[in-house]
Scaffold this active site. Sequence first.
Site, PDB file in Angstrom:
ATOM      1  N   SER A  11       8.569  -3.235 -32.291  1.00 44.88           N
ATOM      2  CA  SER A  11       7.705  -4.253 -32.891  1.00 44.88           C
ATOM      3  C   SER A  11       7.219  -3.805 -34.264  1.00 44.88           C
ATOM      4  CB  SER A  11       6.492  -4.503 -31.993  1.00 44.88           C
ATOM      5  OG  SER A  11       5.499  -5.290 -32.644  1.00 44.88           O
TER       6      SER A  11
ATOM      7  N   TYR B 174      -0.436  -1.590 -26.587  1.00 45.22           N
ATOM      8  CA  TYR B 174       0.867  -2.201 -26.877  1.00 45.22           C
ATOM      9  C   TYR B 174       1.530  -1.516 -28.067  1.00 45.22           C
ATOM     10  CZ  TYR B 174       4.153  -5.855 -28.455  1.00 45.22           C
ATOM     11  OH  TYR B 174       5.264  -6.544 -28.861  1.00 45.22           O
TER      12      TYR B 174
END
Length: 291
Positions: A182, A195
């Site tokens: 990401s 995350y």
Amino acid sequence: MNDQTRTDAAVIEETGEEPRMPGHESLMDDKPEWQPRYPGSGRLKGKVAIVTGGDSGIGRATAILFAREGAKVAISHLEEDDDAEFTAEQIRKEGSEALIHRGDLGDPEVAKDLVKQTINKWGRLDVLVNNAGEQHPDQDITDITVEQLQRTFQTNIFSMFYLVQAARPHLKEGAAIINCTSVTMYKGAPILLDYSATKGAITAFTRSLSENLIEHGIRVNAVAPGPIWTPLNPFGGQPPEKIKDFGKDTPMGRPGQPNEVAPAFLFLACEDSSYMSGQVLHPNGGTIVNG
């Protein structure tokens, strides 16, 4: 001890948060765009692929694009049966074959079963896409519970280890592994601490696994999407008050769509990227990152 038949992992069950993640694409009013943008050219003809989280979002767009390019595709999902059936139907409409696998890949036994079913059905495995993930926004690090921390790592990175371990005996020279990291790994995300940490781990895992497997002719790369419109966001992955402006802070001023990311996975899955391993592609709306 090197006993591959024994599993000692403690599996953390889903958190009690509502709505449950990753969410149903079928229930979204503003549905993501998954449709392939161009005709297939047989770039994955004869190949077999596993796409985790293949029921919706980036996974759906990738699975259907792979099918258009000739691959047979196994998709895994947590519990969104309607989304999984829809994706499988679209794979078949592309003239290919689909396998649906339901379960929590944070459980090593579930990961093993996904690979086993794929091999039993088609006798080979050429491409592994580790895409499944979850995220839980928190304003302060003290808001992150032990259960959430363990669950996020279990889903986002432990599952990748489990799947690669299960798949490794079946991956031959020319196979490809593509992991979904990401943009948050590169630029940070103040409300996604756990995350973002898992995505940093995924990038390191990608680079190290590439070094480990390159001599066997197996390429390992990753894709680091920016803000992409998927069910994960309205179903708890972002605070409700941030949804209307989701993705507007990118240089392009909008969120991306799954079918704008899927071609990056296709490129890394096929022979077009035969001289690439240990690398990360960045479909992120123009955000400049290093690495």
